[in-house]
Design a protein around this motif. Structure first.
Motif, mmCIF file in Angstrom:
data_model
loop_
_atom_site.group_PDB
_atom_site.id
_atom_site.type_symbol
_atom_site.label_atom_id
_atom_site.label_comp_id
_atom_site.label_asym_id
_atom_site.label_seq_id
_atom_site.Cartn_x
_atom_site.Cartn_y
_atom_site.Cartn_z
ATOM 1 N N ALA A 212 54.841 77.941 -1.481
ATOM 2 C CA ALA A 212 53.498 78.436 -1.809
ATOM 3 C C ALA A 212 53.424 78.871 -3.266
ATOM 4 C CB ALA A 212 53.127 79.596 -0.890
ATOM 5 N N ARG A 213 54.468 79.519 -3.759
ATOM 6 C CA ARG A 213 54.464 79.959 -5.164
ATOM 7 C C ARG A 213 54.391 78.765 -6.113
ATOM 8 N NH1 ARG A 213 59.142 84.126 -4.308
ATOM 9 N NH2 ARG A 213 57.970 85.817 -3.418
ATOM 10 N N ARG A 214 55.171 77.718 -5.792
ATOM 11 C CA ARG A 214 55.133 76.525 -6.633
ATOM 12 C C ARG A 214 53.759 75.879 -6.590
ATOM 13 N NH1 ARG A 214 59.913 73.577 -4.271
ATOM 14 N NH2 ARG A 214 61.494 75.130 -4.548
ATOM 15 N N THR A 215 53.169 75.880 -5.417
ATOM 16 C CA THR A 215 51.854 75.274 -5.244
ATOM 17 C C THR A 215 50.786 76.063 -5.990
ATOM 18 O OG1 THR A 215 52.578 74.527 -3.080
ATOM 19 C CG2 THR A 215 50.232 74.446 -3.498
ATOM 20 N N MET A 216 50.993 77.360 -6.154
ATOM 21 C CA MET A 216 50.019 78.218 -6.839
ATOM 22 C C MET A 216 49.748 77.714 -8.258
ATOM 23 S SD MET A 216 49.089 80.497 -4.703
ATOM 24 C CE MET A 216 48.430 81.858 -5.594
ATOM 25 N N PHE B 286 42.289 77.824 -0.125
ATOM 26 C CA PHE B 286 43.746 77.789 -0.237
ATOM 27 C C PHE B 286 44.329 79.199 -0.186
ATOM 28 C CE2 PHE B 286 47.650 77.910 -2.736
ATOM 29 C CZ PHE B 286 48.408 76.961 -2.058
ATOM 30 N N MET B 287 43.728 80.099 -0.950
ATOM 31 C CA MET B 287 44.224 81.479 -0.980
ATOM 32 C C MET B 287 44.105 82.131 0.401
ATOM 33 S SD MET B 287 45.498 81.778 -3.878
ATOM 34 C CE MET B 287 45.916 83.504 -3.798
ATOM 35 N N LYS B 288 43.031 81.847 1.100
ATOM 36 C CA LYS B 288 42.849 82.397 2.445
ATOM 37 C C LYS B 288 43.949 81.891 3.374
ATOM 38 C CE LYS B 288 39.437 82.895 6.108
ATOM 39 N NZ LYS B 288 38.100 82.552 6.580
ATOM 40 N N THR B 289 44.284 80.618 3.275
ATOM 41 C CA THR B 289 45.343 80.041 4.095
ATOM 42 C C THR B 289 46.683 80.682 3.785
ATOM 43 O OG1 THR B 289 44.165 77.947 4.211
ATOM 44 C CG2 THR B 289 46.509 77.883 4.730
ATOM 45 N N ILE B 290 46.968 80.883 2.506
ATOM 46 C CA ILE B 290 48.228 81.527 2.101
ATOM 47 C C ILE B 290 48.290 82.948 2.666
ATOM 48 C CG2 ILE B 290 49.558 82.432 0.123
ATOM 49 C CD1 ILE B 290 49.793 79.431 0.460
ATOM 50 N N GLU B 291 47.208 83.697 2.566
ATOM 51 C CA GLU B 291 47.177 85.059 3.104
ATOM 52 C C GLU B 291 47.411 85.063 4.605
ATOM 53 O OE1 GLU B 291 43.549 86.983 1.898
ATOM 54 O OE2 GLU B 291 43.971 86.617 -0.222
ATOM 55 N N GLN B 292 46.834 84.105 5.309
ATOM 56 C CA GLN B 292 47.031 84.012 6.759
ATOM 57 C C GLN B 292 48.489 83.712 7.086
ATOM 58 O OE1 GLN B 292 44.160 80.997 7.751
ATOM 59 N NE2 GLN B 292 42.530 82.484 8.166
ATOM 60 N N GLN C 199 51.114 84.462 5.238
ATOM 61 C CA GLN C 199 51.910 85.647 4.931
ATOM 62 C C GLN C 199 51.732 86.719 5.995
ATOM 63 O OE1 GLN C 199 50.540 86.395 0.926
ATOM 64 N NE2 GLN C 199 52.283 85.299 0.038
ATOM 65 N N THR C 200 50.513 86.881 6.497
ATOM 66 C CA THR C 200 50.255 87.857 7.554
ATOM 67 C C THR C 200 51.012 87.469 8.819
ATOM 68 O OG1 THR C 200 48.080 88.377 6.660
ATOM 69 C CG2 THR C 200 48.462 88.945 8.965
ATOM 70 N N LYS C 201 50.953 86.196 9.164
ATOM 71 C CA LYS C 201 51.659 85.714 10.350
ATOM 72 C C LYS C 201 53.164 85.942 10.209
ATOM 73 C CE LYS C 201 52.544 81.641 13.134
ATOM 74 N NZ LYS C 201 52.446 80.196 13.228
ATOM 75 N N ASP C 202 53.716 85.631 9.038
ATOM 76 C CA ASP C 202 55.146 85.840 8.800
ATOM 77 C C ASP C 202 55.521 87.313 8.905
ATOM 78 O OD1 ASP C 202 55.551 83.143 8.460
ATOM 79 O OD2 ASP C 202 55.598 83.235 6.269
ATOM 80 N N SER C 203 54.696 88.191 8.360
ATOM 81 C CA SER C 203 54.968 89.629 8.425
ATOM 82 C C SER C 203 54.946 90.125 9.862
ATOM 83 C CB SER C 203 53.945 90.409 7.604
ATOM 84 O OG SER C 203 54.070 90.103 6.246
ATOM 85 N N LEU C 204 53.971 89.692 10.627
ATOM 86 C CA LEU C 204 53.883 90.107 12.024
ATOM 87 C C LEU C 204 55.051 89.563 12.844
ATOM 88 C CD1 LEU C 204 50.049 89.746 12.657
ATOM 89 C CD2 LEU C 204 51.380 91.864 12.485
#
Length: 119
Positions: free
Chosen positions: A21-25, A39-45, A47-52
């Motif tokens: 994701a960082r490279r894609t940014m 795209f940013m919304k997808t990345i946030e989702q 990251q939220t899923k990974d954190s949970l």
């Protein structure tokens, strides 16, 4: 596979997703504005899923390892320090795996750059 191996595999996948994701940014700036937002919304989702997922794995693992008695509503004097130590070890292991993975990624990027430069 044992729980530790499964955890490391899950963690590596999360770190790899974050690294990708960082490279894609960098390429996101070339997208139209409306696609950048999506795209940013997808990345946030993600990251939220990974954190949970990480939090749930921590809770399940420490609960299964430490809670042995269901005679009262609260933890007993042995369970509390066990859970605290388990959570601390889990977080430290997560950080260490992430750091090692980032180091490996950096080495691979350096090798790729060296090959591209003809070194």
């Amino acid at each position: 596979a044992n729980p530790t191996t499964e955890f490391v595999i899950q963690r590596l996948r999360r770190v790899q997703t974050t690294t990708t994701a960082r490279r894609t940014m960098d390429g996101v700036q070339n997208l139209p504005a409306h696609l950048q937002g999506e795209f940013m919304k997808t990345i946030e989702q993600m990251q939220t899923k990974d954190s949970l997922t990480m939090y749930n794995t921590l809770v399940e693992r420490c609960f299964n390892n430490c809670v042995t008695s269901f005679r009262s509503k609260s933890l007993d004097k042995y369970e509390t320090p066990c859970i605290e130590n388990c959570a601390e070890r889990y977080v430290k292991m997560t950080q260490r795996v992430g750091l090692r993975f980032a180091e490996q990624q950096a080495m691979q990027q350096k090798r790729a750059a060296d090959l591209a430069a003809g070194k």
